[in-house]
Design a protein around this motif. Sequence first.
Motif, mmCIF file in Angstrom:
data_model
loop_
_atom_site.group_PDB
_atom_site.id
_atom_site.type_symbol
_atom_site.label_atom_id
_atom_site.label_comp_id
_atom_site.label_asym_id
_atom_site.label_seq_id
_atom_site.Cartn_x
_atom_site.Cartn_y
_atom_site.Cartn_z
ATOM 1 N N ALA A 111 57.589 71.758 64.407
ATOM 2 C CA ALA A 111 57.815 71.579 62.971
ATOM 3 C C ALA A 111 56.461 71.421 62.287
ATOM 4 O O ALA A 111 55.833 70.369 62.378
ATOM 5 N N THR A 112 55.996 72.474 61.654
ATOM 6 C CA THR A 112 54.691 72.455 60.990
ATOM 7 C C THR A 112 54.865 72.184 59.494
ATOM 8 O O THR A 112 55.984 72.126 58.972
ATOM 9 N N LYS A 113 53.738 72.047 58.797
ATOM 10 C CA LYS A 113 53.765 71.736 57.368
ATOM 11 C C LYS A 113 54.488 72.825 56.576
ATOM 12 O O LYS A 113 55.211 72.537 55.614
ATOM 13 N N ARG A 114 54.316 74.094 56.981
ATOM 14 C CA ARG A 114 54.890 75.208 56.242
ATOM 15 C C ARG A 114 56.196 75.721 56.841
ATOM 16 O O ARG A 114 56.690 76.777 56.425
ATOM 17 N N SER A 115 56.740 75.008 57.810
ATOM 18 C CA SER A 115 58.038 75.408 58.362
ATOM 19 C C SER A 115 59.123 75.185 57.313
ATOM 20 O O SER A 115 59.290 74.071 56.810
ATOM 21 N N VAL A 116 59.862 76.241 56.995
ATOM 22 C CA VAL A 116 60.945 76.127 56.021
ATOM 23 C C VAL A 116 62.134 75.411 56.640
ATOM 24 O O VAL A 116 62.819 74.627 55.986
ATOM 25 N N VAL A 117 62.369 75.687 57.938
ATOM 26 C CA VAL A 117 63.512 75.096 58.643
ATOM 27 C C VAL A 117 63.262 73.612 58.895
ATOM 28 O O VAL A 117 62.216 73.227 59.420
ATOM 29 N N LYS A 118 64.222 72.776 58.522
ATOM 30 C CA LYS A 118 64.161 71.341 58.776
ATOM 31 C C LYS A 118 65.398 70.950 59.587
ATOM 32 O O LYS A 118 66.526 71.165 59.159
ATOM 33 N N LEU A 119 65.177 70.410 60.783
ATOM 34 C CA LEU A 119 66.278 70.056 61.673
ATOM 35 C C LEU A 119 66.366 68.552 61.858
ATOM 36 O O LEU A 119 65.362 67.913 62.188
ATOM 37 N N ASP A 120 67.564 67.985 61.654
ATOM 38 C CA ASP A 120 67.741 66.581 61.996
ATOM 39 C C ASP A 120 67.948 66.487 63.516
ATOM 40 O O ASP A 120 68.031 67.499 64.207
ATOM 41 N N ALA A 121 68.044 65.264 64.030
ATOM 42 C CA ALA A 121 68.101 65.066 65.483
ATOM 43 C C ALA A 121 69.292 65.778 66.111
ATOM 44 O O ALA A 121 69.174 66.400 67.168
ATOM 45 N N ARG A 122 70.444 65.705 65.437
ATOM 46 C CA ARG A 122 71.656 66.324 65.995
ATOM 47 C C ARG A 122 71.538 67.840 66.032
ATOM 48 O O ARG A 122 71.843 68.485 67.034
ATOM 49 N N LYS A 123 71.096 68.424 64.919
ATOM 50 C CA LYS A 123 70.941 69.879 64.871
ATOM 51 C C LYS A 123 69.878 70.354 65.853
ATOM 52 O O LYS A 123 70.022 71.390 66.492
ATOM 53 N N ALA A 124 68.788 69.589 65.965
ATOM 54 C CA ALA A 124 67.706 69.964 66.874
ATOM 55 C C ALA A 124 68.189 69.974 68.320
ATOM 56 O O ALA A 124 67.839 70.874 69.101
ATOM 57 N N ALA A 125 69.022 68.978 68.692
ATOM 58 C CA ALA A 125 69.544 68.912 70.062
ATOM 59 C C ALA A 125 70.441 70.109 70.356
ATOM 60 O O ALA A 125 70.371 70.706 71.441
ATOM 61 N N LYS A 126 71.305 70.472 69.399
ATOM 62 C CA LYS A 126 72.193 71.620 69.586
ATOM 63 C C LYS A 126 71.396 72.917 69.674
ATOM 64 O O LYS A 126 71.690 73.781 70.508
ATOM 65 N N LYS A 127 70.388 73.039 68.829
ATOM 66 C CA LYS A 127 69.539 74.232 68.869
ATOM 67 C C LYS A 127 68.807 74.335 70.206
ATOM 68 O O LYS A 127 68.726 75.413 70.803
#
Length: 248
Positions: A111-127
């Motif tokens: 997750a960088t400064k210019r990353s448009v995608v923002k994932l919360d913990a739950r979404k990140a785990a599923k991804k």
Amino acid sequence: MYQFFIEPENIKEEEIHIVKEEDIRHIRNVLRMKEGERLCLCCPQKSREYVGPIREISPECIRVAIEDINGESGELPVKITLFQGLPKGDKMEWIIQKAVELGVHEIVPVATKRSVVKLDARKAAKKTARWNEIAKSAAKQSKRGRIPEVKPVMTYGDAVSYGQTLSMLLLPYEDARGISHARKIVESVKGKESLGIFIGPEGGFPEEEVNLAREAGAQIITLGHRILRTETAGMTLLSILMFLLEED
């Protein structure tokens, strides 16, 4: 020849037992394989590849005779970690698939400064779970000696810290020095134990992130005079490295 991954405990003295339900179902119902047909079975923990014919097929177990054992022939001599800035849409799935085909050792979504995608913990785990399934499938298809791991999403700072545990770091950047300098840097990868590659998202890396990587020891290089998309830049550098590092 079809390839499947196995666990060390399923390797017997003269044969291998395939016991995973999904693998048995795939061999019996999808591939419709018969006794006598040959399989390639890879054990990442042992870095070994076993080849042999099917001895018996049952609903609970498929027994495969061991005729030949190969070493980790499908792996590059340098362990490459791809630090990939989170891209938009389903680009990450494509990047993982192709990176595994090109020999990457592991992939770290960042997750960088210019990353448009923002994932919360739950979404990140599923991804992450989904991405690891894609890596597994790509490893089977490309006959890899191991399944590259897709790590949980890291912040840029954590990714840089993790990168410092590797032997060398590369960061392609549009404002880097000329191509002759980049060639020398890339050629110096030979003989290293591990290598990290930092690829920015669609908006690239801001100068402060480039400087942070530089302070951590990263070599800032150019990939040429053209601006490459995030899904192209990593594959370009991985392709160059695969061709450079591949052994007979």
